[in-house]
Design a protein around this motif. Structure first.
Motif, PDB file in Angstrom:
ATOM      1  N   PRO A 204       0.811  -1.223   0.000  1.00 49.66           N
ATOM      2  CA  PRO A 204       0.000   0.000   0.000  1.00 49.66           C
ATOM      3  C   PRO A 204       0.846   1.274   0.000  1.00 49.66           C
ATOM      4  O   PRO A 204       0.440   2.297  -0.524  1.00 49.66           O
ATOM      5  N   ARG A 205       2.053   1.188   0.573  1.00 52.56           N
ATOM      6  CA  ARG A 205       2.920   2.370   0.587  1.00 52.56           C
ATOM      7  C   ARG A 205       3.343   2.768  -0.815  1.00 52.56           C
ATOM      8  O   ARG A 205       3.710   3.892  -1.070  1.00 52.56           O
ATOM      9  N   LEU A 206       3.311   1.804  -1.752  1.00 56.17           N
ATOM     10  CA  LEU A 206       3.622   2.104  -3.156  1.00 56.17           C
ATOM     11  C   LEU A 206       2.365   2.514  -3.910  1.00 56.17           C
ATOM     12  O   LEU A 206       2.415   2.751  -5.116  1.00 56.17           O
ATOM     13  N   GLY A 207       1.273   2.537  -3.193  1.00 54.14           N
ATOM     14  CA  GLY A 207       0.016   2.866  -3.850  1.00 54.14           C
ATOM     15  C   GLY A 207      -0.628   1.656  -4.499  1.00 54.14           C
ATOM     16  O   GLY A 207      -1.592   1.786  -5.251  1.00 54.14           O
ATOM     17  N   VAL A 208      -0.090   0.470  -4.236  1.00 56.26           N
ATOM     18  CA  VAL A 208      -0.692  -0.744  -4.806  1.00 56.26           C
ATOM     19  C   VAL A 208      -1.638  -1.348  -3.767  1.00 56.26           C
ATOM     20  O   VAL A 208      -1.203  -1.759  -2.692  1.00 56.26           O
ATOM     21  N   ASN A 209      -2.915  -1.343  -4.074  1.00 53.21           N
ATOM     22  CA  ASN A 209      -3.890  -1.785  -3.073  1.00 53.21           C
ATOM     23  C   ASN A 209      -4.704  -2.991  -3.519  1.00 53.21           C
ATOM     24  O   ASN A 209      -5.594  -3.419  -2.811  1.00 53.21           O
ATOM     25  N   ASP A 210      -4.411  -3.515  -4.697  1.00 52.87           N
ATOM     26  CA  ASP A 210      -5.255  -4.593  -5.185  1.00 52.87           C
ATOM     27  C   ASP A 210      -4.523  -5.928  -5.251  1.00 52.87           C
ATOM     28  O   ASP A 210      -4.716  -6.719  -6.157  1.00 52.87           O
ATOM     29  N   VAL A 211      -3.645  -6.162  -4.274  1.00 52.76           N
ATOM     30  CA  VAL A 211      -2.953  -7.454  -4.199  1.00 52.76           C
ATOM     31  C   VAL A 211      -3.473  -8.190  -2.961  1.00 52.76           C
ATOM     32  O   VAL A 211      -3.587  -7.597  -1.894  1.00 52.76           O
ATOM     33  N   SER A 212      -3.810  -9.454  -3.105  1.00 54.34           N
ATOM     34  CA  SER A 212      -4.363 -10.165  -1.954  1.00 54.34           C
ATOM     35  C   SER A 212      -3.365 -11.121  -1.320  1.00 54.34           C
ATOM     36  O   SER A 212      -3.533 -11.549  -0.188  1.00 54.34           O
ATOM     37  N   SER A 213      -2.311 -11.499  -2.035  1.00 51.29           N
ATOM     38  CA  SER A 213      -1.360 -12.440  -1.441  1.00 51.29           C
ATOM     39  C   SER A 213      -0.001 -12.328  -2.123  1.00 51.29           C
ATOM     40  O   SER A 213       0.071 -12.121  -3.334  1.00 51.29           O
ATOM     41  N   VAL A 214       1.037 -12.435  -1.322  1.00 52.05           N
ATOM     42  CA  VAL A 214       2.398 -12.498  -1.867  1.00 52.05           C
ATOM     43  C   VAL A 214       3.084 -13.700  -1.237  1.00 52.05           C
ATOM     44  O   VAL A 214       3.035 -13.860  -0.011  1.00 52.05           O
ATOM     45  N   ARG A 215       3.677 -14.553  -2.035  1.00 51.94           N
ATOM     46  CA  ARG A 215       4.435 -15.693  -1.511  1.00 51.94           C
ATOM     47  C   ARG A 215       5.838 -15.618  -2.097  1.00 51.94           C
ATOM     48  O   ARG A 215       6.012 -15.409  -3.285  1.00 51.94           O
ATOM     49  N   ILE A 216       6.826 -15.799  -1.258  1.00 45.53           N
ATOM     50  CA  ILE A 216       8.207 -15.696  -1.714  1.00 45.53           C
ATOM     51  C   ILE A 216       8.884 -17.056  -1.600  1.00 45.53           C
ATOM     52  O   ILE A 216       8.759 -17.740  -0.589  1.00 45.53           O
ATOM     53  N   GLY A 217       9.580 -17.435  -2.682  1.00 52.53           N
ATOM     54  CA  GLY A 217      10.324 -18.684  -2.649  1.00 52.53           C
ATOM     55  C   GLY A 217      11.725 -18.437  -3.152  1.00 52.53           C
ATOM     56  O   GLY A 217      12.204 -17.300  -3.155  1.00 52.53           O
ATOM     57  N   LYS A 218      12.382 -19.506  -3.584  1.00 52.87           N
ATOM     58  CA  LYS A 218      13.712 -19.291  -4.149  1.00 52.87           C
ATOM     59  C   LYS A 218      13.868 -20.076  -5.439  1.00 52.87           C
ATOM     60  O   LYS A 218      13.227 -21.122  -5.636  1.00 52.87           O
TER      61      LYS A 218
END
Lengths: 758, 81
Positions: free
Chosen positions: B27-41
Motif C-alpha cells: 500500500p505504501r507504493l500505492g498498490v492496493n489490489d494485491v491479496s497475497s504475496v508468496r516468496i520462494g527461491k
C-alpha cells in the motif's frame, strides 16, 4: 466471500442424520468417549464439534492420564502469600514485593521439534512467550532444556542445529535474552528429542490478567496473525475429498511456522491494552487454537459465548469450520472486552499493524455456540470441553527390572587407579558430550538484550535485574537428570529439584517457586505410569519440604518409539529472588590466595553418574541420596554470604562431580587452582562422585574462619581443598597430577562443533 | 549442457512471514489490489555436458538439500541439453 461448495455439517444436519458414521477413532477418541459426547449433546456431534472434542479431550489438552496424579501438587503445595496465580492458569505468578510480580513457566515442544527442528523449536519459544503475555506480564527472558540422541548419531546433526537455530531465531528476533538452560545427549532421546522452553515475565501486580470470558454482552476479539491451515493434520480426516485434489499430496502437515516479529507486536499491543484497562479477559492461542481458547475462556467465565466463525480472518482459501477451529496458526490472542471499548481496542491494534477482529459475544446461555455463515455448527456446554474431559486412572505397575537395576551398581565398575589414569579421566570427562563446553549452542543466542542480564550461561543459574532503582532481581535454573530418574523416579525427580534449587541458591538468590515439565513415555504403559506417579510424588513432596509451591508446568507423554520409552525426564525450573543483583555470587575462583573449599559431603555415589555412562555405558544401581533439609540450610547460608566480603565465588557440583566443577571454574576464571584432597580420601571417588548437596565455594583470604563458623552453626560440613593461584597453570592436584590450562581447554572446548562436523 | 531450474516454495498452507511483510508494504507504493504475496527461491543448476540422469540427480539435490520437504515443495524444469 466465496460461495461454499461443500455442505456444512450443522447442528440441524446432525439432528437429522443421527446414524452417520463418524471418524472418531481416527481422531484419537475411544468408543466410550465418543458415546459420552453423544450423551452430552443428546445427538451425534457435528464435524466441528467432533474436532473440538477430539482436541480438547486429547492427552495434551485434557491431562486425562496425569490429572489424578497432578492433584498432589495442589494438595501438598505449601501455602504462601507470594502465590498470586497457580496451577490451571496460563502460567504461575509469584509476588516479588508489594509492587511487582513475576510469572514463569516451562513447556515442551518435543514432537514438533523432531519433525521440523527449526520451526518446531521456534514455535515452542513463541508459545511459552504468549503464556507469559496472557498473564499480563512483559516477557523478559527465555531459557531452554534440550535433550538429543547420541551426539555422533547422524540424525542428531539434523535435529540439534535446527533446534538451536529455531530457539535463537525466535528469541533473538522477539528481543528476549536467553539466560541459560541445559543440553544433554543420550541414545534414549534418539527419536524423541526433548525441547523444553521456559519464559519469565514481570508485571506490576495490578496488571494480573484473567482468562475469564465474563460480562454478558462483552465482545470477543481475535487479534494477531491470520488463521491458516497450520497444524490441522489431525483433523484432516474430516475434510471433504476436494482438498486432496489440489495436487500437493499430503498437504496438511502438523508443522507450524511462526513469525517472531508479529509476536513482538503482540507483546507491545497486549501490554498497552492491559495498562489502559481495556481488557476483561485474555487467552493465548496455543496448541489447540481457537477450540481451546474459546472453550477455556467460556468455561472460566459466565458460561456462554456466541461466535461467528466466518469473521475469522483467513490466510488460506476453502477452510471449513473445523479447520478454522483446529488451526494452530501462531501469534494469535483472544481478548474479551467491554463493547464500549471494542473500537478503541481495534484502533490500538491497527496502530501497531496487527489485525484484530470482533468474532463473537459473551452470553449467559451456558452454551458455546459457533455459527458459520449463519448456520450453527457448534452448540455445546463449554465446560464439557474444557473441564469435564475424561479422567483416567491408568494402570500402574512397578517395572520388573527394578530390582535387577538396583543391584547392578556402578560402584563395582573398574576404576582408574594410577595418577595418570585419573588425570586422563578428568580430560576425557571434560570432553564428553554432556560435560563439554556448550558455547557452540549458547553463543547463537542473544543473552544480554535489555541490558538486565546479570548472569547468563555458563553460570549455574540465569540472573536478571527487574528494577534498576532497587536492584531487585530474579534467578532461574532449569534442570533435569533422566538417568537418575530412570534408576528411581522419586529420588531422581527430587535430585533435579534439589539441583535447580541449589543452582538458584548458588547465585545468592532465595528460591521461591517451581515450574516443571514432565517428559515421559506412553501413559498406556503401566511401567511408564508408575514412573510418572513416582516422579510427581517426588516433586510434590519435595516442594512441600522446601516450602516453595509448584506454580504450573506441563506434561509431555508419548515420548516413545515403539516399545522404547525415553528415560523418565522431569525437568524442573526453580525461580528465586535476590533483593539486589549487585550481591549475586559469580562463578570462578575469586583471586590469587583465596581459599577453595567444598561445602557438603562426598560419598561413594557413582551409580547413574556421568562417569559410569561415559566410561562404561553403564546405567544401574541407586542414585545419590537427596537431603532437602541440607539443601535448605545450604541455600540459607549462600543467601547470607552473598554480597559480603566472605564469599568470592561459588559453583554447584552436579554431573561430573568435583572434577568437572574445577575444570569449569578454572576455564571460566583464567586462574589456576592448587588442590589437596582431604587425607585418606580416595582421589577418584572424591573427584567423580555425584553426591548431591555440594557447592564449591571460594573464600577471600582472612575470611576462612568466619565461613567455617557460619557452616558449623548450620551443621554444614565444610572441607578446605586448596587455593586459587594465578601462577599455577591450570589444575594442580597435589600428590597426583597437573593439567595445564591449554590441555584442559583443548579437551573441554569446541567439542559440539567438532561432533557436528565443523 | 543441461540446465535445471529448481523453484522452491513454502507449501501453500505454511505461513510466509517474508511474503506477508511484502504484502504489508505494497500500500505504501500505492498498490492496493494485491491479496497475497508468496516468496520462494529459484536455483539454477548447470550439469556437465556428459552428465547422466540429470532429472533424477536434480530431484535428489532438490529434495535433500535445496528444499525442506516438511514445509516446502519444489518443482524442476530442465532446459536444453
Amino acid at each position: 466471500m466465496s460461495q461454499l461448495n461443500v455442505a456444512i455439517d450443522t447442528v440441524g444436519v446432525a439432528d437429522a442424520t443421527p446414524d452417520e458414521k463418524q471418524p472418531w477413532a481416527e481422531l484419537g477418541l475411544k468408543e466410550d468417549e465418543y458415546q459420552r459426547i453423544r450423551e452430552i449433546l443428546g445427538r451425534r456431534p457435528t464435524q466441528s464439534e467432533l474436532a473440538m472434542y477430539s482436541i480438547m479431550w486429547s492427552e495434551h489438552c485434557s491431562y486425562k492420564s496425569s490429572r489424578v496424579h497432578l492433584r498432589q501438587f495442589g494438595e501438598k503445595n505449601p501455602k504462601t502469600p507470594r502465590l498470586l496465580a497457580g496451577i490451571g492458569e496460563n502460567a504461575g505468578v509469584v509476588a516479588i514485593d508489594e509492587n511487582i510480580a513475576v510469572t514463569f513457566k516451562v513447556e515442551s515442544h518435543n514432537h514438533p521439534s523432531y519433525v521440523e527442528p527449526k520451526q518446531g523449536a521456534a514455535t515452542g519459544v513463541g508459545g511459552i512467550i504468549r503464556d507469559i503475555i496472557a498473564m499480563g506480564a512483559r516477557p523478559i527472558a527465555v531459557m531452554d532444556s534440550l535433550r538429543f540422541g547420541a551426539i555422533d548419531h547422524p540424525d542428531t546433526a539434523r535435529v540439534l542445529p535446527g533446534v538451536v537455530d529455531g530457539i535463537g531465531h525466535y528469541g533473538n528476533c522477539v528481543g528476549l535474552p536467553n539466560i541459560g538452560g541445559e543440553t544433554y545427549f543420550d541414545a534414549c532421546y534418539q527419536g524423541n528429542p526433548l525441547v523444553n522452553a521456559l519464559s519469565v515475565g514481570v508485571m506490576p501486580r495490578s496488571r494480573l490478567q484473567s482468562m475469564q470470558a465474563s460480562g454478558v454482552g462483552n465482545t470477543v476479539i481475535l487479534m494477531g496473525a491470520k488463521t491458516g491451515r497450520d497444524g490441522i493434520g489431525g483433523v484432516s480426516v474430516l475434510a471433504s475429498a476436494t482438498f486432496s485434489e489440489t495436487g500437493e499430496g499430503d498437504a496438511r502437515p502438523s508443522v507450524q511456522v511462526g513469525d517472531p516479529f508479529t509476536e513482538k507486536l503482540l507483546i507491545e499491543v497486549c501490554l498497552e491494552l492491559f495498562d489502559a484497562g481495556l481488557v476483561v479477559g485474555v487467552q493465548d492461542l496455543g496448541g489447540a487454537g481457537l477450540t481451546c481458547a474459546l472453550s477455556e475462556t467460556a468455561a472460566a467465565g459466565d458460561g456462554g459465548m456466541h461466535v461467528d466463525l466466518e469473521r475469522v480472518p483467513l490466510r488460506a482459501k476453502g477452510m471449513e469450520p473445523q479447520d478454522i477451529l483446529a488451526s494452530e496458526s501462531q501469534e494469535r490472542m483472544l481478548l474479551i472486552v467491554d463493547p464500549a471499548k471494542a473500537e478503541e481496542v481495534l484502533a490500538r491494534s491497527r496502530r501497531w499493524g496487527l489485525l484484530a477482529t470482533e468474532i463473537g459475544t459473551v452470553t449467559d446461555t451456558g452454551r458455546l455456540v459457533v455459527d458459520f455463515h449463519g448456520q450453527t455448527v457448534v452448540d455445546v456446554p463449554p465446560k464439557s470441553l474444557a473441564d469435564e474431559g475424561p479422567v483416567y486412572h491408568r494402570p500402574i505397575a512397578e517395572p520388573n527390572d527394578l530390582g535387577l537395576i538396583a543391584v547392578d551398581r556402578a560402584e563395582t565398575l573398574p576404576r582408574p587407579t594410577t595418577a595418570d589414569e585419573i588425570r586422563q579421566t578428568v580430560l576425557d570427562m571434560a570432553a564428553s558430550p554432556n560435560l563439554c563446553d556448550k558455547s557452540w549452542i549458547t553463543e547463537q543466542y542473544d543473552s544480554s538484550v535489555f541490558g538486565n542480564t546479570v548472569l547468563g550461561t555458563p553460570h549455574d543459574a540465569g540472573v536478571v535485574r527487574l528494577d534498576e532503582r532497587t536492584g531487585v532481581g530474579i534467578a532461574i535454573s532449569l534442570d533435569g537428570n533422566g538417568r537418575f530418574a530412570r534408576l528411581d523416579p522419586y529420588v531422581g525427580a527430587q535430585l533435579s529439584l534439589a539441583e535447580a534449587y541449589r543452582n538458584v541458591a548458588v547465585t545468592g538468590a532465595t528460591p521461591i517457586a517451581i515450574s516443571d515439565c514432565l517428559n515421559f513415555g506412553s501413559p498406556e504403559d503401566p511401567h511408564v505410569m508408575w514412573q510418572f506417579e513416582r516422579a510427581v510424588t517426588g516433586i510434590a513432596d519435595g516442594a512441600q519440604k522446601l516450602g516453595i509451591p509448584v506454580t504450573g508446568g506441563n506434561v509431555s507423554f508419548y515420548n516413545q518409539t515403539g516399545r522404547d520409552a525415553i528415560h523418565p525426564t522431569p525437568v524442573i525450573g526453580v525461580l528465586g529472588v535476590i533483593d539486589d543483583v549487585a550481591r549475586r555470587i559469580p562463578l570462578g575462583l575469586g583471586k590469587t590466595g583465596d581459599t577453595i573449599a567444598l561445602v557438603g559431603t562426598t560419598e561413594e555415589e557413582l551409580s547413574g553418574s556421568e562417569w559410569a555412562s561415559v566410561k562404561h555405558g553403564h546405567l544401574g544401581g541407586v542414585p545419590p541420596k537427596v537431603d532437602l533439609d541440607h539443601e535448605m540450610k545450604l541455600a540459607e547460608l549462600l543467601s547470607r554470604l552473598a554480597g559480603t566480603e566472605q564469599l568470592a565465588a561459588a559453583h554447584d557440583l552436579s554431573e561430573g562431580g568435583l572434577a568437572q566443577a574445577l575444570v569449569e571454574a578454572i576455564c571460566f576464571s583464567g586462574l589456576g587452582a592448587q588442590i589437596l584432597l582431604p587425607e585418606g580420601a580416595d582421589a577418584f571417588t572424591y573427584l567423580f562422585s555425584e553426591s548431591s548437596g555440594r557447592v564449591l565455594v571460594v573464600i577471600p583470604r582472612g575470611q576462612e574462619l568466619a565461613v567455617r563458623t557460619a557452616c558449623e552453626q548450620r551443621g554444614l560440613p565444610i572441607t578446605p581443598l586448596g587455593v586459587t593461584d594465578a601462577n599455577t597453570d591450570g589444575l594442580h592436584l597435589r600428590d597426583h597430577f597437573d593439567i595445564g590450562r591449554e590441555e584442559l581447554e583443548a579437551s573441554w572446548k569446541g567439542r559440539i562443533g567438532l561432533h557436528l562436523g565443523e | 549442457m543441461a540446465r535445471v531450474v529448481v523453484d522452491v516454495m513454502l507449501k501453500s498452507e505454511i505461513l510466509d512471514p517474508q511474503g506477508e511483510a511484502v504484502l504489508g508494504a505494497l500500500p505504501r507504493l500505492g498498490v492496493n489490489d494485491v491479496s497475497s504475496v508468496r516468496i520462494g527461491k529459484r536455483v539454477e543448476i548447470e550439469f556437465d555436458e556428459n552428465a547422466q540422469n540429470v532429472e533424477e540427480q536434480s530431484r535428489v539435490i532438490a529434495d535433500q538439500l535445496l528444499a525442506n520437504p516438511v514445509i516446502e515443495s519444489f518443482s524442476l524444469s530442465i532446459e536444453g541439453s
